[in-house]
Design an enzyme around this catalytic site. Structure first.
Site, short mmCIF file in Angstrom:
data_model
loop_
_atom_site.label_atom_id
_atom_site.label_comp_id
_atom_site.label_asym_id
_atom_site.label_seq_id
_atom_site.Cartn_x
_atom_site.Cartn_y
_atom_site.Cartn_z
N GLU A 77 -6.69 -10.86 -0.15
CA GLU A 77 -7.20 -10.66 0.57
C GLU A 77 -8.86 -10.77 0.29
O GLU A 77 -9.87 -9.65 1.02
CB GLU A 77 -6.64 -8.97 1.48
N GLU A 120 0.97 -1.32 0.38
CA GLU A 120 0.31 0.19 0.29
C GLU A 120 1.07 1.11 -0.18
O GLU A 120 0.95 2.11 0.60
CB GLU A 120 -1.35 0.00 1.30
#
Ligand code: GLA
Length: 360
Positions: free
Chosen positions: A263, A156
């Site tokens: 995820e 991220e």
């Protein structure tokens, strides 16, 4: 007729009389997808015994530590690592012959405060921070060398502000963008056999997809040892669209990168980034309409995954069942969510049957 086949025949007849289809005993997600990609799930150490462990082994052939390998939990103080939880997850996988996706080596969240503090109590220098990152990666990836088939090395780093490429994290403020290639280089050196991934969310949104492409192209062009991109896939019944999903997979593959869905969950609410309180009277019931939307969205994305089995090497769900999901607390604490394929009693939902009963 042998006794055993007589028993099997009698069982089939009994099932047929009861009007049920005979389902192959213990067949799980991983079996339906054996010729496509690995099927994984995020776990904690408490999941690895009793019926939950059996459930995991029935459905999955890959596990990801939900928290246990993140920098904060595993490296709470400069000279202290906490290995117990991560070790138990890796040992479970080894004992049962399934794979581990390591998650993650460098992130702006769940990072211990000491990492950014210099010996004088002020902000650490770039040189020392990179040395610490190297020590961390060598210790963690080194400890599990050969036991982890893919690592989320960097997590991220793309900014939420679409006018900027990189997030203004402490990593970035102190090191500029250098920590990104360095993290991959350290990871390659520490465990040369592991595939190395960059992992991020909302990667199907056109503006983020462009920036993801820019970042990955830069890394690939600079010969940084990155093997793939993790699409986190914290999705909802409203997004992504088919064309957005196809497009990000294609773009990443065009750079020679492997794609993993790292995820996956399918919220029944629209995406919100900011945390907020539950509104008075706000419903959190899984209505038949919402469930139907979810069935359709799961069917759509899995069809695209299957069509891209030459590019996608893993699909991992973020949590085991609707009994516990991080989306019960984020972004609206106390609002129940139902994002997974199994209900609160670990029973397959309609979406499960949609995902496993495919023709192609
Ligand atoms: C991000 C991280 C995960 C997890 C989720 C929320 O996607 O990569 O490790 O923390 O947020 O649970």
């Amino acid at each position: 007729m042998k006794i055993t086949s007589a028993v099997a025949l009698a069982t089939l007849l009994a099932l047929a009389c009861a009007g049920r289809k005979p389902v192959q005993q213990n067949k799980g997600l991983k079996d339906y997808y054996r010729s496509y990609f690995k099927m994984g799930v995020a776990v904690g150490p408490a999941d690895l015994s009793g019926p939950t462990a059996e459930f995991i082994l029935r459905h999955y052939n890959s596990i990801t530590p939900e928290n246990a390998m993140k920098m904060g939990p595993i490296h709470p103080e400069e000279n202290r690592y906490f290995w117990r939880d991560a070790d138990s997850i890796v040992n479970f996988a080894q004992r049962n012959g399934i794979g581990v996706r390591g998650h993650n080596l460098c992130w702006h969240e769940q990072t211990p405060g000491w990492m950014f503090k210099g010996p004088d109590g002020k902000q650490v220098s770039k040189e020392l921070l990179l040395q610490r990152l190297k020590d961390h990666i060598f210790s963690v990836a080194g400890r599990y060398k050969g036991k982890i088939y893919a690592w989320d090395v960097v997590n991220e780093v793309i900014d939420d502000d679409s006018t900027r490429l990189l997030r203004n994290s402490l990593w970035y403020q102190i090191c500029g963008e250098d920590f990104i290639p360095k993290a991959f280089e350290y990871a390659r050196e520490a465990d040369p056999g592991a595939k190395l991934f960059y992992n991020d969310y909302n990667t199907e949104r056109p503006e983020k997809m462009e920036r993801l492409y820019k970042l990955m192209k830069k890394l690939v062009d600079a010969k940084v040892p990155v093997d793939g991109v993790g699409l986190q896939a914290h999705w909802s019944v409203y997004e992504p669209s088919e064309s957005e999903l196809r497009s990000v997979i294609k773009k990443m593959a065009s750079l020679g990168l492997e794609v993993q869905i790292t995820e996956l969950d399918m919220s029944v609410y629209p995406w919100e980034k900011e945390r907020r309180q539950k509104r008075p009277g706000e419903s959190d019931v899984l209505t038949p309409e919402l469930e139907q939307k979810q069935v359709e969205q799961y069917a759509r994305v899995f069809k695209i995954f299957r069509e891209n089995k030459d590019k996608i090497t893993n699909v991992t769900f973020w949590n085991i069942s609707d009994r516990y999901t991080w989306l019960d607390t984020y972004p609206v604490p106390g609002r129940k969510n139902y994002p997974l394929l199994f209900d609160t009693d670990l029973q397959p939902k309609k979406a499960y049957w949609e995902v496993v009963n495919f023709k192609k």
